[in-house]
Design a protein around this motif. Sequence first.
Motif, PDB file in Angstrom:
ATOM      1  N   VAL A 133       0.850  -1.187   0.000  1.00 15.57           N
ATOM      2  CA  VAL A 133       0.000   0.000   0.000  1.00 15.57           C
ATOM      3  C   VAL A 133       0.882   1.232   0.000  1.00 15.57           C
ATOM      4  N   LYS A 134       0.515   2.179  -0.840  1.00 18.14           N
ATOM      5  CA  LYS A 134       1.244   3.444  -0.878  1.00 18.14           C
ATOM      6  C   LYS A 134       0.237   4.582  -0.949  1.00 18.14           C
ATOM      7  N   ILE A 135       0.408   5.550  -0.083  1.00 17.93           N
ATOM      8  CA  ILE A 135      -0.424   6.743  -0.125  1.00 17.93           C
ATOM      9  C   ILE A 135       0.430   7.876  -0.663  1.00 17.93           C
ATOM     10  N   SER A 136      -0.019   8.455  -1.781  1.00 17.13           N
ATOM     11  CA  SER A 136       0.702   9.590  -2.360  1.00 17.13           C
ATOM     12  C   SER A 136      -0.306  10.494  -3.060  1.00 17.13           C
ATOM     13  N   ASN A 137      -0.033  11.784  -3.032  1.00 20.42           N
ATOM     14  CA  ASN A 137      -0.930  12.776  -3.637  1.00 20.42           C
ATOM     15  C   ASN A 137      -2.370  12.598  -3.161  1.00 20.42           C
ATOM     16  N   ASP A 138      -2.532  12.306  -1.878  1.00 14.22           N
ATOM     17  CA  ASP A 138      -3.850  12.104  -1.269  1.00 14.22           C
ATOM     18  C   ASP A 138      -4.639  10.971  -1.912  1.00 14.22           C
ATOM     19  N   SER A 139      -3.949  10.001  -2.483  1.00  8.47           N
ATOM     20  CA  SER A 139      -4.605   8.844  -3.106  1.00  8.47           C
ATOM     21  C   SER A 139      -4.047   7.559  -2.518  1.00  8.47           C
ATOM     22  N   LEU A 140      -4.886   6.542  -2.503  1.00  7.99           N
ATOM     23  CA  LEU A 140      -4.510   5.222  -2.013  1.00  7.99           C
ATOM     24  C   LEU A 140      -4.186   4.342  -3.210  1.00  7.99           C
ATOM     25  N   HIS A 141      -2.948   3.830  -3.235  1.00  8.30           N
ATOM     26  CA  HIS A 141      -2.505   2.980  -4.335  1.00  8.30           C
ATOM     27  C   HIS A 141      -2.218   1.580  -3.807  1.00  8.30           C
ATOM     28  N   LEU A 142      -2.658   0.587  -4.578  1.00  8.62           N
ATOM     29  CA  LEU A 142      -2.344  -0.807  -4.286  1.00  8.62           C
ATOM     30  C   LEU A 142      -1.354  -1.262  -5.346  1.00  8.62           C
ATOM     31  N   ILE A 143      -0.190  -1.696  -4.912  1.00  5.40           N
ATOM     32  CA  ILE A 143       0.853  -2.129  -5.836  1.00  5.40           C
ATOM     33  C   ILE A 143       0.981  -3.640  -5.705  1.00  5.40           C
ATOM     34  N   TYR A 144       0.680  -4.339  -6.791  1.00  3.91           N
ATOM     35  CA  TYR A 144       0.665  -5.800  -6.801  1.00  3.91           C
ATOM     36  C   TYR A 144       1.959  -6.321  -7.407  1.00  3.91           C
ATOM     37  N   SER A 145       2.379  -7.484  -6.908  1.00  2.00           N
ATOM     38  CA  SER A 145       3.551  -8.114  -7.501  1.00  2.00           C
ATOM     39  C   SER A 145       3.407  -9.625  -7.470  1.00  2.00           C
ATOM     40  N   THR A 146       3.852 -10.213  -8.559  1.00  2.00           N
ATOM     41  CA  THR A 146       3.948 -11.671  -8.682  1.00  2.00           C
ATOM     42  C   THR A 146       5.347 -11.937  -9.221  1.00  2.00           C
ATOM     43  N   PRO A 147       5.741 -13.195  -9.306  1.00  2.00           N
ATOM     44  CA  PRO A 147       7.054 -13.472  -9.916  1.00  2.00           C
ATOM     45  C   PRO A 147       7.135 -13.027 -11.382  1.00  2.00           C
ATOM     46  N   TYR A 148       5.975 -12.752 -12.006  1.00  2.00           N
ATOM     47  CA  TYR A 148       5.948 -12.459 -13.438  1.00  2.00           C
ATOM     48  C   TYR A 148       5.677 -10.999 -13.775  1.00  2.00           C
ATOM     49  N   SER A 149       5.102 -10.247 -12.838  1.00  2.00           N
ATOM     50  CA  SER A 149       4.691  -8.892 -13.173  1.00  2.00           C
ATOM     51  C   SER A 149       4.498  -8.029 -11.926  1.00  2.00           C
TER      52      SER A 149
ATOM     53  N   LEU B 135     -10.446   4.471  -5.879  1.00  2.00           N
ATOM     54  CA  LEU B 135     -11.247   5.685  -5.998  1.00  2.00           C
ATOM     55  C   LEU B 135     -12.265   5.786  -4.872  1.00  2.00           C
ATOM     56  N   ASN B 136     -12.771   4.624  -4.455  1.00  2.71           N
ATOM     57  CA  ASN B 136     -13.746   4.602  -3.360  1.00  2.71           C
ATOM     58  C   ASN B 136     -13.705   3.228  -2.714  1.00  2.71           C
ATOM     59  N   ALA B 137     -13.924   3.212  -1.420  1.00  2.57           N
ATOM     60  CA  ALA B 137     -14.037   1.957  -0.677  1.00  2.57           C
ATOM     61  C   ALA B 137     -14.909   2.235   0.538  1.00  2.57           C
ATOM     62  N   ASN B 138     -15.913   1.381   0.720  1.00  3.39           N
ATOM     63  CA  ASN B 138     -16.756   1.471   1.905  1.00  3.39           C
ATOM     64  C   ASN B 138     -17.175   0.064   2.300  1.00  3.39           C
ATOM     65  N   GLU B 139     -18.155  -0.054   3.143  1.00  4.35           N
ATOM     66  CA  GLU B 139     -18.584  -1.372   3.626  1.00  4.35           C
ATOM     67  C   GLU B 139     -19.108  -2.273   2.513  1.00  4.35           C
ATOM     68  N   THR B 140     -19.655  -1.693   1.445  1.00  5.59           N
ATOM     69  CA  THR B 140     -20.318  -2.506   0.434  1.00  5.59           C
ATOM     70  C   THR B 140     -19.684  -2.465  -0.948  1.00  5.59           C
ATOM     71  N   GLU B 141     -18.867  -1.435  -1.256  1.00  7.57           N
ATOM     72  CA  GLU B 141     -18.320  -1.307  -2.595  1.00  7.57           C
ATOM     73  C   GLU B 141     -16.839  -0.936  -2.579  1.00  7.57           C
ATOM     74  N   LEU B 142     -16.167  -1.369  -3.636  1.00  7.05           N
ATOM     75  CA  LEU B 142     -14.765  -1.042  -3.863  1.00  7.05           C
ATOM     76  C   LEU B 142     -14.639  -0.640  -5.328  1.00  7.05           C
ATOM     77  N   LEU B 143     -14.137   0.565  -5.584  1.00 12.03           N
ATOM     78  CA  LEU B 143     -13.961   1.060  -6.943  1.00 12.03           C
ATOM     79  C   LEU B 143     -12.491   1.382  -7.142  1.00 12.03           C
ATOM     80  N   ILE B 144     -11.892   0.724  -8.136  1.00  9.65           N
ATOM     81  CA  ILE B 144     -10.470   0.949  -8.416  1.00  9.65           C
ATOM     82  C   ILE B 144     -10.277   1.257  -9.894  1.00  9.65           C
ATOM     83  N   VAL B 145      -9.172   1.919 -10.203  1.00  6.02           N
ATOM     84  CA  VAL B 145      -8.816   2.203 -11.590  1.00  6.02           C
ATOM     85  C   VAL B 145      -7.369   1.765 -11.789  1.00  6.02           C
ATOM     86  N   ASN B 146      -7.099   1.186 -12.961  1.00  6.04           N
ATOM     87  CA  ASN B 146      -5.736   0.730 -13.231  1.00  6.04           C
ATOM     88  C   ASN B 146      -5.013   1.714 -14.149  1.00  6.04           C
ATOM     89  N   ALA B 147      -3.810   1.389 -14.520  1.00 10.51           N
ATOM     90  CA  ALA B 147      -2.984   2.280 -15.344  1.00 10.51           C
ATOM     91  C   ALA B 147      -3.589   2.518 -16.732  1.00 10.51           C
TER      92      ALA B 147
END
Length: 146
Positions: free
Chosen positions: A89-105, A112-124
């Motif tokens: 997890v990285k917080i920068s520019n007042d935004s929450l970023h999730l950085i994923y890693s696998t052996p391949y990528s 963009l939003n997260a609450n008890e019922t919904e999660l909205l994310i945007v990718n690159a």
Amino acid sequence: MKSKFLLLFLSSAVLFSCSKDPNELLKHINGYWEIQEVTLSDGTKKEYTYNDTVEYIEISDNTTGFRTKLKPNLEGTYTTSTDKEGVSVKISNDSLHLIYSTPYSEWKETVLNANETELLIVNANKDMYLYKRYEPINMNASAQKN
């Protein structure tokens, strides 16, 4: 016209998300999530009315964790994928970023939003993923009502 609307929507979503405290969003990330809808950067939408897998995200110390796919069954348990994606997890520019890693990528998504019922994310690629909190089917409760 459709792409102008999407650009306006994405801009509004990003501006709106900037006013949210990333630490508050982070509190809602852990748990079981079911994909509901994907809006591609060109405005194309795909709705998911049925999913045979759900995502499980666990951020254990507010900075690292993992994401994996699970297949729910009727007994209320899950078959777990052997694949796990590391998450930091990285917080920068007042935004929450999730950085994923696998052996391949490695890739980054912005919450963009997260609450008890919904999660909205945007990718690159500017594709937006809308998840809803997964509610397991309780066959025992259904049987007891009848």
